[in-house]
Design a protein around this motif. Sequence first.
Motif, PDB file in Angstrom:
ATOM      1  N   GLY A 227      17.158   1.213  50.208  1.00 35.20           N
ATOM      2  CA  GLY A 227      15.727   1.270  50.465  1.00 35.20           C
ATOM      3  C   GLY A 227      15.059   2.455  49.795  1.00 35.20           C
ATOM      4  O   GLY A 227      13.859   2.417  49.503  1.00 35.20           O
TER       5      GLY A 227
ATOM      6  N   SER B 268       8.194  -3.189  49.383  1.00 33.41           N
ATOM      7  CA  SER B 268       9.635  -2.943  49.495  1.00 33.41           C
ATOM      8  C   SER B 268      10.264  -3.152  48.128  1.00 33.41           C
ATOM      9  O   SER B 268      10.185  -4.251  47.565  1.00 33.41           O
ATOM     10  CB  SER B 268      10.251  -3.902  50.523  1.00 33.41           C
ATOM     11  OG  SER B 268      11.631  -4.108  50.246  1.00 33.41           O
TER      12      SER B 268
ATOM     13  N   PRO C 104      12.858   2.914  54.097  1.00 35.23           N
ATOM     14  CA  PRO C 104      12.722   1.450  53.986  1.00 35.23           C
ATOM     15  C   PRO C 104      14.078   0.758  54.099  1.00 35.23           C
ATOM     16  O   PRO C 104      15.126   1.352  53.810  1.00 35.23           O
ATOM     17  CB  PRO C 104      12.128   1.254  52.583  1.00 35.23           C
ATOM     18  CG  PRO C 104      11.707   2.596  52.112  1.00 35.23           C
ATOM     19  CD  PRO C 104      12.496   3.612  52.865  1.00 35.23           C
TER      20      PRO C 104
END
Lengths: 315, 315
Positions: free
Chosen positions: A258, A296, A210
Motif C-alpha cells: 500500500g 489506491s 493504504p
Amino acid sequence: MPDKTLRIHRAAGRSSVNRRPVMLAIAGDSAAGKTTLTAGLVEALGPERCVSLCTDDYHRYDRAERQSLPFTALHPDCNHLAIMEQHLQLLASGQPVLKPVYDHSIGRLSHTELLEPADFVIVEGLFPLYSKLARACFDVTVFLDPHEQTRRAWKVERDARERGYTAEQVLGELDLREPESAAYIRPQRQHADIVVRFAPVQGRDDPSVPLSAELLLRPTIRHPDLSEVMQPGVHRAMHLELERDTDGRPVDSLHVHGYVDAEESIAVEKAIWASIGEPERCAPECLGGIGGGERSEPLAITQLLLLHHLIEAGR
Amino acid sequence: MPDKTLRIHRAAGRSSVNRRPVMLAIAGDSAAGKTTLTAGLVEALGPERCVSLCTDDYHRYDRAERQSLPFTALHPDCNHLAIMEQHLQLLASGQPVLKPVYDHSIGRLSHTELLEPADFVIVEGLFPLYSKLARACFDVTVFLDPHEQTRRAWKVERDARERGYTAEQVLGELDLREPESAAYIRPQRQHADIVVRFAPVQGRDDPSVPLSAELLLRPTIRHPDLSEVMQPGVHRAMHLELERDTDGRPVDSLHVHGYVDAEESIAVEKAIWASIGEPERCAPECLGGIGGGERSEPLAITQLLLLHHLIEAGR
C-alpha cells in the motif's frame, strides 16, 4: 459438455456479423470490491467500448420475499442461474439481452434493461464463475478475495450508507450468509485466472497506511513479463514470487504494498504497457479511484493488469 | 450466422444420441514417442471405449509430391489443417468422420476410413494444438518434448525399420525440417496441460540405464495430489518440484528417474488411482510397453497420469 461447444464456437473466430466481445468475469462475495474494480475499467475503456453487467440482477426473489426463505441471496436457488448462463452465452456470441435489474437501494427487482454487447463486457457478481458453462463464456476471470475483516468493514460501511441497514443488521446477515459463502461463492476462487486479495500490510495495521494487494497470477492465461522490473532489490514495495496456492497449485504472486511510491508504480505500469506494445503509455488517471477523491495505487496496478488482458484478448 | 448455429444446436439437442467423447491431444515432432504413448492408453481403455486418430492423415501431398515443394510435412500448408479442425469439431460433438489415411510405409495417401467417436478419442500428431479452434476441442492436452538427441536416435531407428530410409536420409531430413519444427511444431508446447520430456538421466548416460521422464504439470487442469507420496526423502527416484518453465510460467515438475524401482512406482500409482477414488487399483499391465517386450516405468507413470485425466474428464 455444452461448455465445449461454446468454446469451439468462440474459438471459431470473430468473422460473424455479431462481433464477439471480450468477456471479463469479476466474481467475489458481497462487498469484496467488485463494483469499484469494474467502475475504473469501464471509465478507462470508455462506456462506448465497455459495458458491465451485475449478476445480482438475476436474483429470483426480492429482499422481502427472501425473509421467509430458508436460504440467502448467496444460494444458487435464490438466483435465476440458468437464465444468467443463457444471457452470458448470448452476450459471448455478440447478441443483445433484455435483462432484469435488481435495485439494491430498495431491495427489489425494478425493471428490465436492454444490454447490447460492446467490444468489452465485464460481468461482476456473486456467480459468474459458478458453472462450467458460465466459465466457458469468459476470456479472463478474476476472483476478489479480500482479507475477511476488511470485507466485513466494507460491507458494514456500504450497506449502511447505500442500502439503509444498521451495522448490527449487516453483521447478522454476514453470519447468516457464511455457510453459503463457503459452499457456493468461495469455491469459484479456484477457477479464476487472477485472484486479488486486498489486505492490511502485516505489522503495519495503522489505518492510515493504504491496503496492499496480493495478485495471484495463474498460468491459465499469459501474463505480462514483469520479471525484469521485479528483480529482487530493484523495487521495495512490489515483488513477484513463485508460490504454491492454498490448494498446492503453482502460481506467481505479485505483491503490491500500500505504501508503494509513484516512481515504482510508474516503472511497473510502463512494463505492463510495454508488454502490449505501447511502452510510452502511462495508466489512465481514472484508475485506482476508491471514492471520495481517494486513490489506491495497488488498485490502479490491478486495474492496469486487467486492462492489459482485455486489450490482449481483443487482438 | 447465429441463426444457423442455433438451428444446428437445437437439432443436435442435449439428449442426443451423439454422446460427446472425452478428447485428448498428444502433439509433438516426428518420432517424439506419440504412437507409443497412445498405444498403451488405447490398450488400457480397450479399443471399444477408445479410438485414436493421427493428424499425419491430413497430409495434403504424398511423399513423392513433397520432393518438389519448398516446404516439408511440418509446414501448415503441407496439411489440410482446416479439414483437420473440421473433423476435430465433428468428433468433439460426437459425430463420425470419413477421414483420409496416410500410409507411412509407402509415403502415400492410400484410402479413407470411417472413424466413429468412442467414449475417448486420442488425437496424436504434428498439429493437434496448432490453432485456437483445434485446441478448443480437447479436454486434456499433451506435448511430447524428448531430449533432441534421443528423438533423433528414435527417428533414425524407426524410419529405417518401418519406412525404408537410410540413416543419412533421415538425418538430412531432420536438418531440413528443423526451421519448420521451430516455427510450427515446438510453439504448440506452450498450449499443453502436460509437457513430457524423456531424456537420459544427467551424469548417468550409460545406455543400459532407462530414460527418465520429466512431466511438467501446468495448473490449467487439476492434477492428482501427489504431495504426500512425493514428500522429500520418502522417494529417491521420483520427486515433485515447484519450478518456472522456460518461459517463466509457474509449473510443477514431476521427475521420474529411469531407475525407479517397482515399490516406488506402485506407491505413486496408488496415489494416482486414489485421486480418482479407486485406491486399491493398480496400473494395467499394458502400460509402459516400448516394443520388443521392453518396459519403461517412467512411460507407465506418464500413461497412468493421462488415464487419470481421461477418466476424470469423462465423469
